[in-house]
Write an enzyme that holds these catalytic residues in place. Structure first.
Site, PDB file in Angstrom:
ATOM      1  N   LYS A  38      56.028  25.074 -28.920  1.00  0.00           N
ATOM      2  CA  LYS A  38      57.362  24.092 -29.035  1.00  0.00           C
ATOM      3  C   LYS A  38      58.091  24.320 -27.411  1.00  0.00           C
ATOM      4  O   LYS A  38      58.004  25.391 -26.893  1.00  0.00           O
ATOM      5  CB  LYS A  38      58.270  24.867 -29.876  1.00  0.00           C
ATOM      6  CG  LYS A  38      59.482  24.010 -30.248  1.00  0.00           C
ATOM      7  CD  LYS A  38      60.306  25.028 -31.337  1.00  0.00           C
ATOM      8  CE  LYS A  38      60.684  26.244 -30.824  1.00  0.00           C
ATOM      9  NZ  LYS A  38      61.810  26.769 -31.685  1.00  0.00           N
ATOM     10  N   LYS A  91      63.658  26.935 -24.367  1.00  0.00           N
ATOM     11  CA  LYS A  91      64.397  27.336 -23.281  1.00  0.00           C
ATOM     12  C   LYS A  91      63.957  28.568 -22.662  1.00  0.00           C
ATOM     13  O   LYS A  91      64.295  29.034 -21.494  1.00  0.00           O
ATOM     14  CB  LYS A  91      66.058  27.836 -23.936  1.00  0.00           C
ATOM     15  CG  LYS A  91      66.583  26.325 -24.179  1.00  0.00           C
ATOM     16  CD  LYS A  91      68.092  27.002 -24.995  1.00  0.00           C
ATOM     17  CE  LYS A  91      68.777  25.988 -25.547  1.00  0.00           C
ATOM     18  NZ  LYS A  91      69.562  26.159 -26.731  1.00  0.00           N
ATOM     19  N   LYS A 142      61.588  35.780 -32.831  1.00  0.00           N
ATOM     20  CA  LYS A 142      62.388  36.418 -31.701  1.00  0.00           C
ATOM     21  C   LYS A 142      62.630  37.775 -31.683  1.00  0.00           C
ATOM     22  O   LYS A 142      62.674  38.540 -30.684  1.00  0.00           O
ATOM     23  CB  LYS A 142      63.800  35.683 -32.068  1.00  0.00           C
ATOM     24  CG  LYS A 142      64.248  34.448 -31.651  1.00  0.00           C
ATOM     25  CD  LYS A 142      65.722  33.998 -31.579  1.00  0.00           C
ATOM     26  CE  LYS A 142      65.783  32.497 -31.383  1.00  0.00           C
ATOM     27  NZ  LYS A 142      67.195  31.943 -31.280  1.00  0.00           N
TER      28      LYS A 142
HETATM   29  P1  TYM Z   1      68.952  25.665 -30.258  1.00  0.00           P
HETATM   30  O1  TYM Z   1      70.171  25.939 -29.347  1.00  0.00           O
HETATM   31  O2  TYM Z   1      67.855  26.512 -30.373  1.00  0.00           O
HETATM   32  O3  TYM Z   1      68.685  24.178 -30.116  1.00  0.00           O
HETATM   33  C1  TYM Z   1      69.659  23.131 -30.183  1.00  0.00           C
HETATM   34  C2  TYM Z   1      69.016  22.147 -30.969  1.00  0.00           C
HETATM   35  O4  TYM Z   1      67.979  21.635 -30.419  1.00  0.00           O
HETATM   36  C3  TYM Z   1      66.791  21.508 -31.413  1.00  0.00           C
HETATM   37  N1  TYM Z   1      65.546  21.653 -30.611  1.00  0.00           N
HETATM   38  C4  TYM Z   1      64.449  21.070 -30.482  1.00  0.00           C
HETATM   39  N2  TYM Z   1      64.319  19.698 -31.091  1.00  0.00           N
HETATM   40  C5  TYM Z   1      63.030  19.213 -30.857  1.00  0.00           C
HETATM   41  N3  TYM Z   1      62.080  19.839 -30.043  1.00  0.00           N
HETATM   42  C6  TYM Z   1      62.129  21.160 -29.529  1.00  0.00           C
HETATM   43  N4  TYM Z   1      61.110  21.780 -28.730  1.00  0.00           N
HETATM   44  C7  TYM Z   1      63.661  21.791 -29.793  1.00  0.00           C
HETATM   45  N5  TYM Z   1      64.042  22.833 -29.195  1.00  0.00           N
HETATM   46  C8  TYM Z   1      65.278  22.817 -29.847  1.00  0.00           C
HETATM   47  C9  TYM Z   1      67.279  22.446 -32.446  1.00  0.00           C
HETATM   48  O5  TYM Z   1      66.361  22.179 -33.416  1.00  0.00           O
HETATM   49  C10 TYM Z   1      68.639  22.338 -32.674  1.00  0.00           C
HETATM   50  O6  TYM Z   1      69.031  21.149 -33.169  1.00  0.00           O
HETATM   51  N6  TYM Z   1      70.444  27.765 -34.585  1.00  0.00           N
HETATM   52  C11 TYM Z   1      70.684  26.572 -33.981  1.00  0.00           C
HETATM   53  C12 TYM Z   1      71.980  26.384 -33.377  1.00  0.00           C
HETATM   54  C13 TYM Z   1      72.954  26.300 -34.566  1.00  0.00           C
HETATM   55  C14 TYM Z   1      73.214  25.416 -35.425  1.00  0.00           C
HETATM   56  C15 TYM Z   1      74.316  25.698 -36.122  1.00  0.00           C
HETATM   57  C16 TYM Z   1      72.567  23.927 -35.886  1.00  0.00           C
HETATM   58  C17 TYM Z   1      73.775  27.326 -34.760  1.00  0.00           C
HETATM   59  N7  TYM Z   1      74.643  27.044 -35.847  1.00  0.00           N
HETATM   60  C18 TYM Z   1      74.855  25.001 -37.639  1.00  0.00           C
HETATM   61  C19 TYM Z   1      73.102  23.150 -36.785  1.00  0.00           C
HETATM   62  C20 TYM Z   1      74.244  23.678 -37.653  1.00  0.00           C
HETATM   63  C21 TYM Z   1      69.889  26.557 -32.677  1.00  0.00           C
HETATM   64  O7  TYM Z   1      69.254  27.658 -32.329  1.00  0.00           O
HETATM   65  O8  TYM Z   1      69.610  25.579 -31.986  1.00  0.00           O
END
Ligand code: TYM
Length: 341
Positions: free
Chosen positions: A203, A206, A111
């Site tokens: 991957k 977004k 990032k």
């Molecule tokens: P974020 O917002 O990027 O994504 C949310 C969730 O979607 C999953 N994800 C995917 N799973 C499969 N294939 C993909 N291409 C894909 N892209 C995203 C992510 O693994 C996630 O589960 N850091 C985290 C948010 C967060 C969090 C937490 C999660 C903040 N605090 C505490 C768990 C516990 C994030 O950026 O997710």
């Protein structure tokens, strides 16, 4: 006592990867466990966000949870910034986590890009805030996609180091051997890493500039159909065994998406479509995706049209979340040795 916590960033373009990697599991877990599902708005601002757009996407993520079937009465749906324990605990854990641990985080490297000196400090300590999210509730299970695995390992390391560093104080305050549990990642199913529809080595994300690379949860039937039909494939027919998907990332991705959407295994999918051409399989995938995602997108649009109702759900969730986190934070302050009010 098992407790589930997970978070999703309100950074726009919620997509099929978010749904299959995370949200679909939120729905399944709610029947057995106490669950907290958080819109992590404080994580979102680690990179620049337009304020009005952020407000909109916070509500949109909450709407996605609800539209996907997460019951806001049974579960706690809230946004991070409304519960101050996240930020407060993150500070204390910043003093537990080591710089060397954060330097190993691959997502920061991705990032921050080449201009690392110019990345926000918040982006660097992002995984510590994530550990605080989980540990503020002493959550035991964290459903996430594969890409969050390293962050979860860090959360476990932080929990363990805190327990070790303060073991005497933890015992003195009557919490026994360990204060924080070791949170367990739940990374399961046929689509823990959904790939871009345009490039099977990337991957689904977004932030991909190509909208055709992802299926957004708010895409209508025509958009879903067009994107699936245009999805990259290879010229071979589908294999009849899952071993035949190796080294065929695009085929593996589409089969995984079908399996996860249909709640079946990849082998089940190949039993039906193995040996056949992609075109027939893609038609079936369009039908399945439209059937599953169409109603979610429509319900999301209905819900975000009434922001007052969503804000009420988020406010109610924040109160319930705060009631769990506040005593845990107070205990942490005692353990560290702070003088409390
Ligand atoms: P974020 O917002 O990027 O994504 C949310 C969730 O979607 C999953 N994800 C995917 N799973 C499969 N294939 C993909 N291409 C894909 N892209 C995203 C992510 O693994 C996630 O589960 N850091 C985290 C948010 C967060 C969090 C937490 C999660 C903040 N605090 C505490 C768990 C516990 C994030 O950026 O997710």
């Amino acid at each position: 006592q098992p407790r589930v916590f997970s978070g999703v960033q309100p950074t726009g373009n919620l997509h099929l990867g978010n749904y299959l990697g995370a949200i679909i599991k939120f729905v399944a877990l709610q029947h057995e466990h106490e669950c907290l599902y958080c819109v992590v708005d404080m994580h979102a601002i680690t990179v620049p966000q337009d304020p009005q757009e952020l407000t909109r996407t916070i509500r949109e993520v909450a709407a996605a949870f609800i539209a996907s079937g997460v019951d806001p009465k049974k579960n706690i749906i809230f946004n991070q910034s409304q519960v101050s324990a996240h930020a407060e605990l993150a500070w204390i854990l910043n003093c537990t986590a080591r710089i060397g641990w954060l330097n190993r985080m691959t997502q920061f490297k991705e990032k921050a890009g080449k201009d690392r000196e110019n990345a926000s400090v918040g982006l660097y300590v992002y995984p510590v805030l994530m550990a605080a999210d989980i540990l503020a509730y002493k959550a035991t299970h964290v459903p996430v996609g594969e890409d969050q695995k390293q962050h979860l390992e860090l959360a476990r390391d932080i929990a363990q180091k805190f327990n070790n560093d303060f073991s005497a104080s933890i015992a003195r305050h009557g919490y026994g051997e360990a204060f924080f549990p070791q949170p367990e990642p739940l990374i399961q199913g046929a689509a823990t890493r959904v790939m871009s529809l345009r490039d099977g080595s990337k991957k689904m994300s977004k932030s991909d500039p190509s909208d055709a690379s992802r299926i957004n949860l708010t895409d209508d039937a025509d958009a879903i159909a067009a994107k699936v039909r245009k999805a990259k494939t290879d010229p071979e027919p589908l294999p009849s065994e899952t071993a035949g998907l190796e080294a065929r990332p695009e085929a593996e991705n589409l089969v995984g998406i079908y399996a996860a959407l249909g709640g079946i295994s990849k082998q089940d999918v190949l039993n039906d479509f193995g040996g056949g051409q992609f075109s027939a399989f893609k038609n079936a995938l369009v039908e399945l995706a439209v059937t599953k995602l169409g109603p979610i997108g429509a319900e999301m649009k209905r819900l975000v049209a009434d922001p007052g109702s969503i804000d009420k759900i988020l406010g109610d969730g924040a109160e319930r979340a705060d009631a769990i986190a506040r005593p845990n934070l107070a205990a942490v302050k005692d353990i560290v040795g702070f003088v409390r009010r």
